[in-house]
Design an enzyme around this catalytic site. Sequence first.
Site, PDB file in Angstrom:
ATOM      1  N   CYS A   1     -15.641 -17.519  -6.585  1.00  0.00           N
ATOM      2  CA  CYS A   1     -16.397 -16.858  -7.649  1.00  0.00           C
ATOM      3  C   CYS A   1     -16.241 -17.498  -9.026  1.00  0.00           C
ATOM      4  CB  CYS A   1     -16.137 -15.361  -7.695  1.00  0.00           C
ATOM      5  SG  CYS A   1     -14.691 -14.759  -6.842  1.00  0.00           S
TER       6      CYS A   1
ATOM      7  N   ARG B   1      -5.417 -19.934   0.785  1.00  0.00           N
ATOM      8  CA  ARG B   1      -4.599 -18.821   0.320  1.00  0.00           C
ATOM      9  C   ARG B   1      -3.272 -18.917   1.044  1.00  0.00           C
ATOM     10  NH1 ARG B   1      -9.082 -13.903   0.565  1.00  0.00           N
ATOM     11  NH2 ARG B   1     -10.515 -14.917  -0.883  1.00  0.00           N
TER      12      ARG B   1
ATOM     13  N   GLN C   1     -15.512 -19.864   3.578  1.00  0.00           N
ATOM     14  CA  GLN C   1     -16.331 -18.654   3.490  1.00  0.00           C
ATOM     15  C   GLN C   1     -17.808 -19.025   3.473  1.00  0.00           C
ATOM     16  OE1 GLN C   1     -14.714 -17.266  -0.291  1.00  0.00           O
ATOM     17  NE2 GLN C   1     -13.775 -15.530   0.774  1.00  0.00           N
TER      18      GLN C   1
ATOM     19  N   ASP D   1     -19.981 -18.014   1.485  1.00  0.00           N
ATOM     20  CA  ASP D   1     -19.887 -17.243   0.254  1.00  0.00           C
ATOM     21  C   ASP D   1     -21.155 -17.392  -0.572  1.00  0.00           C
ATOM     22  OD1 ASP D   1     -18.639 -15.624  -1.525  1.00  0.00           O
ATOM     23  OD2 ASP D   1     -17.255 -17.125  -2.301  1.00  0.00           O
TER      24      ASP D   1
ATOM     25  N   HIS E   1     -22.806 -15.869  -4.596  1.00  0.00           N
ATOM     26  CA  HIS E   1     -22.768 -14.939  -5.720  1.00  0.00           C
ATOM     27  C   HIS E   1     -24.160 -14.827  -6.286  1.00  0.00           C
ATOM     28  CE1 HIS E   1     -18.613 -16.194  -5.168  1.00  0.00           C
ATOM     29  NE2 HIS E   1     -18.378 -14.942  -5.448  1.00  0.00           N
TER      30      HIS E   1
ATOM     31  N   LYS F   1     -16.453  -2.522  -2.974  1.00  0.00           N
ATOM     32  CA  LYS F   1     -17.092  -3.389  -1.986  1.00  0.00           C
ATOM     33  C   LYS F   1     -17.588  -2.610  -0.776  1.00  0.00           C
ATOM     34  CE  LYS F   1     -12.791  -4.880   0.248  1.00  0.00           C
ATOM     35  NZ  LYS F   1     -11.872  -5.966   0.519  1.00  0.00           N
TER      36      LYS F   1
ATOM     37  N   HIS G   1     -20.971 -10.291  -5.171  1.00  0.00           N
ATOM     38  CA  HIS G   1     -20.249 -11.209  -4.284  1.00  0.00           C
ATOM     39  C   HIS G   1     -20.671 -10.825  -2.887  1.00  0.00           C
ATOM     40  CE1 HIS G   1     -16.856 -11.952  -7.296  1.00  0.00           C
ATOM     41  NE2 HIS G   1     -17.530 -10.948  -7.822  1.00  0.00           N
TER      42      HIS G   1
END
Length: 661
Positions: free
Chosen positions: A347, A376, A394, A396, A398, A478, A524
């Site tokens: 992000c 991570r 991910q 992912d 945004h 979320k 997100h």
Amino acid sequence: MPVLDAQVAITLPDGSVRTVARGTTAAEIAASISKSLAKAAIAARIDGQLRDLALPIEQDARLEIVTDKNEADALELIRHDAAHVMAEAVQELYPGTQVTIGPAIATGFYYDFARDTPFTPEDLVKIEEKMHEIVNRNTPFTREVWARDAAIDHFKSIGENYKAEIIEDLPADQTITIYRQGKWYDLCRGPHLPSTGRVGHAFKLMKVAGAYWRGDSRNAMLQRIYGTAWRTEKELAEHLHQIEEAEKRDHRKLGREMGLFHLQEEAAGSVFWHPKGWALYRALERYMRAKLDAAGYVEVRTPQLYDSSLFRASGHWDMYGDNMFKIRESVAEDGTEKYLGVKPMNCPAHVQIFRQGLKSYRDLPLRIAEFGNCHRNEPSGALHGILRVRNFTQDDAHIFCTEDQIPTEAAEYFKLQLGVYKDLGFDKIDVKLALRPDVRAGADSVWDKAEQGLRDALRANGLAFEELPGEGAFYGPKVEFHLTDAIGRSWQCGTLQLDFVLPERLDASYVGQDGAKHRPVMLHRAILGSFERFIGMMIEHYAGKFPLWLAPVQVVVATIVSDADAYAETVAAACRKAGLRVEADTRNEKINLKVREHSLSKVPVMLVVGAREAEQGSVAIRRLGSQQQEVLALADAIAKLTAEAQPPAVSPVDDSTDSAF
RNA sequence: GCUGCCGUAGCUCAGUCGGUAGAGCGCGUCCUUGGUAAGGACGAGGUCGUUGGUUCGAUUCCAAUCGGCAGCACCA
């Protein structure tokens, strides 16, 4: 004081009403209905509440006699009582062990014990034997109401400090009830079966493991013994069988057997994708990319390493610093250290892209997607195959938009996501809305707005959801999407998070119609979650038997005689040219062995070729799991398989998507 | 990270009450050319997770460490 009637009216499920003396028990009413019902009765549902059969009924009520036909109630009671029986067994065998709590859970029960010596697997055998003995004693469960202080003093006096602590923390107006079974007794809210005999013998102790007192890692670790319990031996056997089936699907086992990937300690928590696993990964990625392109996303690629200042600004350094990989870049003369951090999410990076150049309201919504590779530093105990890793990618994105655009963007996302799940073979999806956590960024008014925004979006799209207080991300609530797999297990995959906080913290803005600067809202969102986890889950869902378009190896050309080797290579080359993932098996082995091996490695299609096929220019198609064979001309077979191997309904790439930069 | 268990050949596992190890499958070579879920013979392969300690001697005992498994805690 009102005068109490000596009679109460009991309404039965069939609508009939019986008038009985006040204080009559459900057991007595059952007996008055029929002998068989009295025998079958295990509990009562009084005004919708599950209660003891022996509880006197003091006022007019609706009453249902619960028997073991009421599956949910029966299992709950059996499991809860099995936990009590286990606790008695443990204390009988191992005096000095303290009891704590022991609830019923999804497929059984557990009880947490405080004892210095660890329980061994042999202990579990002994405990289980003792449990059967206690069940055979068939002692009644009896309920007693104790005075709060007396109860606390009593449990302290017998060394049951955890029990005393539990009572101390119960709400002041809560009735303290004790249930007795023979000599043994425990603090318990109830209800219980009439006697230990009703627990039956369809239970089994499964494992012993550590568990923190009150689920808090700062507290002492207790020993938790898990058991499973059912109404009948048959149900128990079915459950144990299902566990075996789940083990057969284990993605770590199948991943190795199918040659998809491996893990090794020099790179704990990171996946070595082998050619076949990577073929699967690429097929999934190709599909996702096409879906995102068609849905108006723009794809980007952002750096792995960032100066810590970016993560400090976003809040991640403070919130999750312990779980980030940090690199000390330099030490200044005054001792100030400069750190880099490997990105744990995408992000902040996407906000940087958004911030390049001035954005206008005309650029919104801007949907920035990335197959974002993140690291991570997960605690070692959290790692699990490829489902929980330290390095993952991910799917992912945004979405930067205005508040007004939230409903539309959310709706588009739901549509896209549900379509992807359907294409990938999942159609049972549970939706949860995770609300503000205790530790969070942003004002409560902002959270009110964000939470309500997601509720509205879910309702507008007709999605039923459950709310989970305290489970949200630090910057926003979320929506979680939980998929149910082929054997009924639930996996959290996609999320949609509404974030008013990061745009503020990282100073993202756009110029509105009014010529002034405004904050965009960030959505997100991820559909798969991570490729690693999703692929791991899909391996288990499909038990390795992927649909043709995803299968790592789609076709194996297997020869019967070596005279067909050259032809087999021709067939394989033609398949390859048609875009199929194909291997030729020309080993000097019998066709039986080849069929067996490729079946075991879950190859969906075998093209068997012998002298006859070579002669005719044909192939014998053999599908995984079928004994049938279909002989087709090579060109026809390839046309057929190529059509079947098409990924589901992917719209063509739209190159005209507006780019904002 | 915590508790418990575990780490022996590519895989699944046996074994050594301390004297450097075995099986099946797999792998290699050879024989076999067989029509839809295991054809046969022979052979190669392990410094017993790593490091340190005890010991004449450690894969075996002890400790630490790394990793795995189960659960707990965590999961932006």
